[in-house]
Scaffold this active site. Structure first.
Site, mmCIF file in Angstrom:
data_model
loop_
_atom_site.group_PDB
_atom_site.id
_atom_site.type_symbol
_atom_site.label_atom_id
_atom_site.label_comp_id
_atom_site.label_asym_id
_atom_site.label_seq_id
_atom_site.Cartn_x
_atom_site.Cartn_y
_atom_site.Cartn_z
ATOM 1 C CD GLU A 6 -3.052 -0.170 0.022
ATOM 2 O OE1 GLU A 6 -2.737 -0.987 -1.175
ATOM 3 O OE2 GLU A 6 -4.110 0.088 0.285
ATOM 4 C CB THR B 33 -4.910 7.246 -3.540
ATOM 5 O OG1 THR B 33 -5.907 6.365 -4.422
ATOM 6 C CG2 THR B 33 -5.334 7.176 -2.043
#
Lengths: 332, 332
Positions: B153, B206
């Site tokens: 991530e 993001t």
């Protein structure tokens, strides 16, 4: 809170209760409460078995409320019914149910210190409201009393909060999810969760304790805080005392309010060394509390902290109990 | 996150798993996830049945990892094993368990849009980690894989978050109570809670979606938010879908991120009118989701929102499922 707001909060009209004959009387206890519960600033609270306040209420032959006696307050509370939170909240209730015809005499017996951070005014107010509800034979859900109790809170500390009055009224652990509209959730808790409370006898007025809290905070601290409150609520439902303990951290309010409490971090260290699950400030302080897994640990903690405060030449009171699930009760 | 940090997060040494002979292969699916869940920014997430990504992993005769094929990414993802989140996280895992002797060939089949706010990189990473765990016969608790997934991530979105990878890995509803130390709590949920997801095909990276979030907020807004997350968690434990719905309000992140989503408030109005329990942004968007009490309502909502987006000349995908409690699974 405006009166019309009060009506919104109690949207279903209370049925006019017909009880309350001249000479009827009732003696009621309502419990102290621990608000905030470390990571739940303004939204969480729970009730304890002791201390608490008592109200003796009698129906008289003359409409209107008199406060004939207040004990345990060192003369600090007003006997004027227009200025005392107990009589004011009872008066609002009587107006709401259409029973201003009744006459009441109220005795308030403070059995807990004022300005302790243990919901002293809430205990008195809830005792008064539970007394009049009992005298009138009003069977409405206790939640209907909450707006009147919040009215008392607003008068007592300038802020119509529910995190003390709601647990005092319902007992147990209570979440105030939202104020507008009012949304209150009763939370479960492990049966073997003990609470040790120590009140160091120093002055921390609620209004001032609120004013020193920062109005602007960092998002990252807020995220830490809501991770913890979500963990605490999960721990309560899962009966997981260790998760409850890990979650009870406060990065926002405690760092500021702890400055008003003598040797706060030293007391926390002592409590944790003795086996506390968690330790923090009760409400706006100066009372502190620890959760423990048994009574003996709770008593060891109160003894140690009181000894320490004595060494600082600070008087103190202490209380040990499990969480009080009953709320107010009729003593006689 | 530094590698030594990674070791702290996985403090128990992983037993060296001995499986993985040349020619062994496995085909794994890992689910999409909805992070934040409206009021739980950075701490809550849940998995859905669809969409999700698939990984086919084969043991080769030459140590090292190759990525032989990626489909469904429109050529956007790197085939260089040092730059792809799947191979990088698998490589970290192999180092941790002392199996860098093994050779692996990985095919990644993206079955969901990239940059959708549905945990696309997490689904790929978790599929890869679950595949290698399966190939090696590693019976360790799936939580041991979490630090490696978080490493992926960090590479994918510059932020080693767990609110997508944890639900992708464990299935169900997951709370990340704390990052340091890592503390993950699985939450229950009502079985009949349905989720309708619509992905409007617009670009919301993001990183940028994080950057527009305010770093400083008001305490009063934070109190509102943590009252709501406490209410949501309570509703999940109490199986109270109405409480879940009342609690899913976000006064901090949604007002900012919704600006990046076409007609967000109009879509919410449509969903709520059709009977949604709640509506909000999935992760950092642009996907939106609604909770409903049944499948028919969920399908009515996706149909209506997709029609609306078509009218705006915006393509979209939609998905309807209950909450996925299984997490990743072996397809063959």
């Amino acid at each position: 809170m405006e009166d019309n707001k009060l009506q919104e909060l109690a949207p279903t009209p209370l049925a006019p209760p017909s009880g309350g004959r001249e000479g009827d009387s009732v003696h009621v206890f309502a419990p102290a409460t621990v608000a905030n519960v470390v990571c739940g600033f303004d939204v969480l609270g729970f009730a304890v078995d002791e201390p608490g306040d008592e109200v003796i209420m009698r129906v008289t032959n003359k409409p209107g409320i008199t406060l004939s006696k207040i004990t345990g307050d060192d003369g600090r509370l007003p006997l004027d019914p227009a200025k005392n939170t107990v009589s004011v909240s009872v008066q609002h209730y009587l107006q709401s149910v259409g029973r201003t015809d009744i006459g009441l005499d109220i005795e308030l017996h403070k059995k807990m210190p004022i300005g302790s951070g243990l919901g002293s005014s809430s205990a008195s107010t809830v005792a008064g409201l539970f007394a009049i509800k009992t005298l009138l034979g009003d069977n409405a859900d206790p939640i209907k009393l909450l707006p009147f109790a919040m009215k008392g809170e607003e008068m007592a500390c300038g802020h119509g909060h529910a995190d003390n009055v709601a647990p005092a009224l319902f007992g147990g652990f209570v979440l105030i999810r939202s104020y507008e509209p009012l949304d209150v959730v009763r939370l479960p808790h492990p049966k073997d969760l003990w609470c040790a409370i120590v009140f160091p006898d120093v002055d921390v007025p609620t209004r001032e304790a609120r004013q020193i809290i920062r109005k602007n905070i960092q998002m990252k601290d807020a995220v830490t805080q809501w991770g913890n409150i979500a963990g605490l609520v999960s721990g309560l439902f899962m009966q997981d005392i260790d998760l409850i303990g890990r979650s009870m951290k406060d990065v926002l309010v405690e760092p500021v309010r702890s400055m008003l409490i003598p040797d706060f971090y030293k007391m926390r260290e002592m409590a944790m060394e003795l086996g506390a699950v968690s330790f923090g400030i009760s409400g706006s302080g100066p009372s502190v509390f620890a959760f423990t897994k048994d009574e003996a640990t709770a008593r060891a903690i109160t003894q140690k902290l009181q000894q320490h405060l004595t060494g600082l030449k600070i008087g103190s009171n202490s209380y040990v109990s499990t969480i009080n699930d009953a709320g107010p009760k009729v003593l006689g």
